[in-house]
Motif scaffolding. Structure first.
Motif, PDB file in Angstrom:
ATOM      1  N   LEU A  14       0.827  -1.202   0.000  1.00  0.00           N
ATOM      2  CA  LEU A  14       0.000   0.000   0.000  1.00  0.00           C
ATOM      3  C   LEU A  14       0.862   1.253   0.000  1.00  0.00           C
ATOM      4  O   LEU A  14       1.588   1.503   0.966  1.00  0.00           O
ATOM      5  CB  LEU A  14      -0.918   0.013   1.236  1.00  0.00           C
ATOM      6  CG  LEU A  14      -1.904   1.179   1.330  1.00  0.00           C
ATOM      7  CD1 LEU A  14      -2.961   1.060   0.224  1.00  0.00           C
ATOM      8  CD2 LEU A  14      -2.564   1.202   2.704  1.00  0.00           C
ATOM      9  N   PRO A  15       0.803   2.048  -1.063  1.00  0.00           N
ATOM     10  CA  PRO A  15       1.554   3.309  -1.072  1.00  0.00           C
ATOM     11  C   PRO A  15       1.041   4.257   0.012  1.00  0.00           C
ATOM     12  O   PRO A  15      -0.090   4.133   0.486  1.00  0.00           O
ATOM     13  CB  PRO A  15       1.269   3.872  -2.472  1.00  0.00           C
ATOM     14  CG  PRO A  15       0.781   2.712  -3.285  1.00  0.00           C
ATOM     15  CD  PRO A  15       0.081   1.804  -2.324  1.00  0.00           C
ATOM     16  N   MET A  16       1.883   5.197   0.388  1.00  0.00           N
ATOM     17  CA  MET A  16       1.494   6.217   1.361  1.00  0.00           C
ATOM     18  C   MET A  16       1.656   7.595   0.713  1.00  0.00           C
ATOM     19  O   MET A  16       2.723   7.903   0.176  1.00  0.00           O
ATOM     20  CB  MET A  16       2.370   6.143   2.619  1.00  0.00           C
ATOM     21  CG  MET A  16       2.096   7.269   3.627  1.00  0.00           C
ATOM     22  SD  MET A  16       3.266   7.286   5.017  1.00  0.00           S
ATOM     23  CE  MET A  16       2.599   5.937   6.003  1.00  0.00           C
ATOM     24  N   PRO A  17       0.621   8.414   0.741  1.00  0.00           N
ATOM     25  CA  PRO A  17       0.753   9.751   0.148  1.00  0.00           C
ATOM     26  C   PRO A  17       1.736  10.602   0.941  1.00  0.00           C
ATOM     27  O   PRO A  17       1.882  10.417   2.153  1.00  0.00           O
ATOM     28  CB  PRO A  17      -0.670  10.319   0.231  1.00  0.00           C
ATOM     29  CG  PRO A  17      -1.317   9.561   1.343  1.00  0.00           C
ATOM     30  CD  PRO A  17      -0.722   8.184   1.305  1.00  0.00           C
ATOM     31  N   PRO A  18       2.437  11.526   0.281  1.00  0.00           N
ATOM     32  CA  PRO A  18       3.370  12.396   1.012  1.00  0.00           C
ATOM     33  C   PRO A  18       2.637  13.210   2.068  1.00  0.00           C
ATOM     34  O   PRO A  18       1.491  13.619   1.859  1.00  0.00           O
ATOM     35  CB  PRO A  18       3.944  13.299  -0.089  1.00  0.00           C
ATOM     36  CG  PRO A  18       3.699  12.558  -1.364  1.00  0.00           C
ATOM     37  CD  PRO A  18       2.422  11.792  -1.160  1.00  0.00           C
ATOM     38  N   PRO A  19       3.260  13.456   3.208  1.00  0.00           N
ATOM     39  CA  PRO A  19       2.620  14.261   4.254  1.00  0.00           C
ATOM     40  C   PRO A  19       2.570  15.730   3.861  1.00  0.00           C
ATOM     41  O   PRO A  19       3.287  16.177   2.953  1.00  0.00           O
ATOM     42  CB  PRO A  19       3.525  14.043   5.460  1.00  0.00           C
ATOM     43  CG  PRO A  19       4.864  13.757   4.870  1.00  0.00           C
ATOM     44  CD  PRO A  19       4.596  13.003   3.597  1.00  0.00           C
ATOM     45  N   ALA A  20       1.717  16.476   4.558  1.00  0.00           N
ATOM     46  CA  ALA A  20       1.659  17.917   4.339  1.00  0.00           C
ATOM     47  C   ALA A  20       2.995  18.552   4.710  1.00  0.00           C
ATOM     48  O   ALA A  20       3.667  18.104   5.643  1.00  0.00           O
ATOM     49  CB  ALA A  20       0.530  18.511   5.184  1.00  0.00           C
ATOM     50  N   ALA A  66       5.825  18.427   3.305  1.00  0.00           N
ATOM     51  CA  ALA A  66       6.926  17.459   3.249  1.00  0.00           C
ATOM     52  C   ALA A  66       8.254  18.137   2.944  1.00  0.00           C
ATOM     53  O   ALA A  66       9.289  17.782   3.514  1.00  0.00           O
ATOM     54  CB  ALA A  66       6.628  16.386   2.211  1.00  0.00           C
ATOM     55  N   ARG A  67       8.249  19.137   2.051  1.00  0.00           N
ATOM     56  CA  ARG A  67       9.506  19.777   1.674  1.00  0.00           C
ATOM     57  C   ARG A  67      10.108  20.534   2.847  1.00  0.00           C
ATOM     58  O   ARG A  67      11.312  20.485   3.085  1.00  0.00           O
ATOM     59  CB  ARG A  67       9.272  20.731   0.503  1.00  0.00           C
ATOM     60  CG  ARG A  67      10.528  21.460   0.043  1.00  0.00           C
ATOM     61  CD  ARG A  67      10.296  22.212  -1.258  1.00  0.00           C
ATOM     62  NE  ARG A  67       9.974  21.300  -2.355  1.00  0.00           N
ATOM     63  CZ  ARG A  67       9.737  21.706  -3.598  1.00  0.00           C
ATOM     64  NH1 ARG A  67       9.769  22.987  -3.908  1.00  0.00           N
ATOM     65  NH2 ARG A  67       9.463  20.818  -4.548  1.00  0.00           N
ATOM     66  N   GLU A  68       9.264  21.229   3.618  1.00  0.00           N
ATOM     67  CA  GLU A  68       9.770  22.021   4.728  1.00  0.00           C
ATOM     68  C   GLU A  68      10.268  21.157   5.881  1.00  0.00           C
ATOM     69  O   GLU A  68      11.216  21.525   6.585  1.00  0.00           O
ATOM     70  CB  GLU A  68       8.681  22.964   5.251  1.00  0.00           C
ATOM     71  CG  GLU A  68       8.262  24.053   4.266  1.00  0.00           C
ATOM     72  CD  GLU A  68       7.152  23.572   3.334  1.00  0.00           C
ATOM     73  OE1 GLU A  68       6.932  22.336   3.281  1.00  0.00           O
ATOM     74  OE2 GLU A  68       6.533  24.413   2.662  1.00  0.00           O
ATOM     75  N   THR A  69       9.658  20.018   6.095  1.00  0.00           N
ATOM     76  CA  THR A  69      10.000  19.179   7.248  1.00  0.00           C
ATOM     77  C   THR A  69      10.949  18.048   6.909  1.00  0.00           C
ATOM     78  O   THR A  69      11.358  17.299   7.803  1.00  0.00           O
ATOM     79  CB  THR A  69       8.725  18.569   7.866  1.00  0.00           C
ATOM     80  OG1 THR A  69       8.134  17.677   6.910  1.00  0.00           O
ATOM     81  CG2 THR A  69       7.731  19.655   8.248  1.00  0.00           C
ATOM     82  N   GLY A  70      11.290  17.900   5.633  1.00  0.00           N
ATOM     83  CA  GLY A  70      12.112  16.758   5.245  1.00  0.00           C
ATOM     84  C   GLY A  70      11.318  15.474   5.197  1.00  0.00           C
ATOM     85  O   GLY A  70      11.878  14.380   5.324  1.00  0.00           O
ATOM     86  N   GLY A  71       9.998  15.591   4.992  1.00  0.00           N
ATOM     87  CA  GLY A  71       9.150  14.397   4.880  1.00  0.00           C
ATOM     88  C   GLY A  71       8.719  13.810   6.197  1.00  0.00           C
ATOM     89  O   GLY A  71       8.389  12.620   6.274  1.00  0.00           O
ATOM     90  N   ARG A  72       8.710  14.632   7.274  1.00  0.00           N
ATOM     91  CA  ARG A  72       8.337  14.105   8.576  1.00  0.00           C
ATOM     92  C   ARG A  72       6.873  13.661   8.596  1.00  0.00           C
ATOM     93  O   ARG A  72       5.988  14.343   8.060  1.00  0.00           O
ATOM     94  CB  ARG A  72       8.543  15.174   9.673  1.00  0.00           C
ATOM     95  CG  ARG A  72      10.002  15.303  10.098  1.00  0.00           C
ATOM     96  CD  ARG A  72      10.459  14.018  10.729  1.00  0.00           C
ATOM     97  NE  ARG A  72      11.867  13.787  10.796  1.00  0.00           N
ATOM     98  CZ  ARG A  72      12.710  13.661   9.789  1.00  0.00           C
ATOM     99  NH1 ARG A  72      12.347  13.850   8.582  1.00  0.00           N
ATOM    100  NH2 ARG A  72      13.956  13.331   9.991  1.00  0.00           N
ATOM    101  N   LEU A  73       6.600  12.527   9.218  1.00  0.00           N
ATOM    102  CA  LEU A  73       5.258  11.976   9.325  1.00  0.00           C
ATOM    103  C   LEU A  73       4.658  12.331  10.682  1.00  0.00           C
ATOM    104  O   LEU A  73       5.323  12.222  11.713  1.00  0.00           O
ATOM    105  CB  LEU A  73       5.294  10.461   9.165  1.00  0.00           C
ATOM    106  CG  LEU A  73       5.812   9.936   7.824  1.00  0.00           C
ATOM    107  CD1 LEU A  73       5.986   8.429   7.894  1.00  0.00           C
ATOM    108  CD2 LEU A  73       4.869  10.313   6.694  1.00  0.00           C
ATOM    109  N   SER A  74       3.403  12.724  10.684  1.00  0.00           N
ATOM    110  CA  SER A  74       2.702  13.011  11.932  1.00  0.00           C
ATOM    111  C   SER A  74       1.988  11.762  12.425  1.00  0.00           C
ATOM    112  O   SER A  74       1.828  10.778  11.692  1.00  0.00           O
ATOM    113  CB  SER A  74       1.684  14.132  11.724  1.00  0.00           C
ATOM    114  OG  SER A  74       0.582  13.655  10.956  1.00  0.00           O
TER     115      SER A  74
END
Length: 558
Positions: A68-74, A76-84
């Motif tokens: 299952l793919p995961m959509p990029p988080p909101a 992403a560019r500013e946080t380095g792709g950090r997941l909440s």
């Protein structure tokens, strides 16, 4: 010959490890039933446990599964792709709905797991949390996926019971309850004098303190030491952050390549390794603007510890920026020891008194296994911990130059370890192939590790030909792994409970997963590359998408 897929497999827990284990077993033809006390899937990422500001150490592309793919988080560019936490919650819910919709029983509390003495398999006693009724379930096999963040650990001197006896008028909760009781905590801290105290210095303590500060609440954080940090002024490129680079720079018991042997067994290589981690630490402090006299410098060592937070590029609303701006008061080094007689304070070990309208205990977790098994069953299955066997004095294969000058350590004799082969199967139960654990390997990449372990477990249950030693040799290997953990991560076994640290493959998880894939006879080092590029090839969970088919093809050839 009886089909090994006959009978129901009981999976205890519907967190990340439970979900991927259920999916892999279903794909291989097993019938499964997942049990969880929660009302939704996800375990630590279940809806009732996540809260605003909760983030994880993984970046986008790491903590997911191949199916299952995961959509990029909101942002992403500013946080380095950090997941909440909410990113993880939504992903776990979608995974469960897509692959396991009819296989999960919600709202059942597992009270006891025991061997079925009349039939093969296990008896599981559960309480239906909606009706309060007890129910007896039977399974042919069990996979324990209860994790290490199920049962909160709270020092007895700071428990709710102690608070009530002391006449404390505020709220006392564990960090696990913060998502459910966030409105109560905010209300308790209203007004100019309202104050919350967070006890602990780890990731959850920092996330909670940051959330409260961003809500305009007065918050203090009490800790003796804090986690190591990894941070950078700009996001690290994938060929560093999501490759084998960090794993190669961390010594492993395997040292499978010439490069690793050079880095960890030679004087020059060890200087490169230790310089690399020291530089990362210095850059991390600088990237987050942590002053030289800050209590946050009382951090675990990035090289030696598994208590590490990957902060990425930080941000104005993140913990370290809030501390620098005076929004969070750090009280360290200190330890909270009791509640004050005025009903509105806590007392520290140095005699200081802190006002507190709410106390949030971010004090970690205890093993989830002790509530599920009695002592006899723990021993019968082989889950019980055992003391060191003195193997450190009998072997010299770990004379790694990079592991010289370790930090001061307690007596290794206090550091008991679990008896799980590969951190998955109890040695004592190994030949029965009917009991396994997923989620007990402490790692920096849970998604890839949990999915690899799920395939190992499925091959194990199917009776596939595997690189599986006899119990005597398996115990020797397990003891050797425990000795390695004591050497590689001094004192970690003193605080990391065995239900999520039966084995430790932190930065070097790629090497450990290569060993598991070799065990089941499929290709390892799946990210590819040549002699020059292989350390920098991005490791992605999609590498594992064909494992079921590969294992099936191998089985058909036998």
């Amino acid at each position: 010959m009886t089909d090994p897929r006959v009978g129901l497999v009981g999976i205890i827990g519907a967190g990340a490890a439970g979900l991927i284990t259920g999916h892999v077993l279903l794909k291989d033809g097993f019938k499964v039933e997942l049990l969880t006390r929660d009302k939704s899937p996800g375990g630590v990422w279940a809806a009732k446990r996540v809260y605003p500001g909760l983030s994880i150490n993984n970046v986008h592309g790491e903590f997911r599964f191949s199916a299952l793919p995961m959509p990029p988080p909101a942002h992403a560019r500013e946080t380095g792709g950090r997941l909440s936490g909410f990113d993880m919650q939504l992903y776990m819910e979608k995974f469960a709905d897509t692959f396991l919709n009819d296989s999960i029983r919600y709202g059942v509390e597992v009270e006891d797991i025991s061997l079925d003495t009349e039939n093969q398999g296990y008896v599981v006693t559960v309480t239906d949390l909606r009706t309060g009724e007890l129910e007896t379930l039977r399974y042919r096999r069990i996979v324990l996926c209860s994790g290490g963040c199920s049962n909160p650990h709270v020092p007895s001197k700071l428990s709710v019971t102690t608070a009530n006896k002391a006449g404390f008028l505020g709220h006392v909760i564990h960090s696990q309850q913060f998502g459910e009781r966030i409105d109560e905590i905010l209300a308790a801290c209203e007004g100019a004098t309202g104050c919350a105290v967070v006890v602990g210095g780890g990731k959850s303590a920092q996330d909670i303190a940051a959330y409260l500060a961003n809500q305009g609440k007065k918050v203090g954080m009490v800790f003796e030491s804090t986690d190591a940090i990894l941070a950078y002024p700009i996001p690290l490129p994938d060929f560093i952050r999501r490759s084998r680079v960090l794993g190669i720079m961390s010594p492993s018991p395997y040292l499978r390549s010439r490069l690793e042997r050079f880095l960890h067994q030679t004087w020059l290589g060890s200087k490169i390794v230790r310089g690399f981690w020291a530089t990362l630490t210095a850059f991390s402090f600088r990237a987050l603007g942590i002053p030289s006299n800050s209590p946050l410098r009382r951090a675990q060592d990035l090289f030696w510890s598994i208590r590490t937070n990957d902060e990425g590029v930080g941000g104005r609303e993140r913990f370290h920026a809030l501390v620098n701006n005076g929004k969070i008061d750090l009280i360290a080094p200190a330890r909270a020891v009791s509640f004050g007689s005025d009903g509105r304070s806590i007392i520290l070990n140095d005699g200081r008194v802190l006002p507190a309208d709410a106390v949030i205990m971010a004090t970690g977790y205890q093993s989830s296994w002790t509530k599920l098994f009695n002592d006899r069953t723990m021993d019968d299955i082989g889950l019980a911990r055992h003391p060191p066997g003195g193997i450190e004095t009998q072997i010299d294969v770990w004379k790694c130059a990079s592991l010289t000058t370790p930090p001061a350590s307690h007596d290794a004799g206090e550091q008991w370890a679990s008896s799980l082969f590969r951190g998955i199967a109890p040695v004592k139960n190994l030949v029965k192939r009917d009991f396994a654990v997923n989620g007990a390997i402490f790692t920096a990449n849970n998604g890839y590790v949990f999915e690899s372990c799920a395939h190992w477990i499925s091959s194990y249950f199917l009776g596939d030909q595997m690189r599986l030693p006899c119990p005597e040799n398996a115990m020797a290997i397990t003891d050797k792994n425990a000795a390695w953990m004591r050497k590689r991560h001094p004192d970690m076994l003193l605080w990391a409970n065995e239900s999520y640290a039966a084995s430790i493959s932190f930065w070097n998880w790629p090497q450990a997963m290569d060993e598991l894939l070799d065990d089941i006879g499929v290709a390892s080092v799946r990210s590819g590359g040549n002699w020059l590029t292989w350390p920098f090839k991005v490791i992605d969970p999609t590498e594992l998408s064909t494992l079921s088919e590969e294992r099936h093809a191998k089985r058909c050839k036998m």
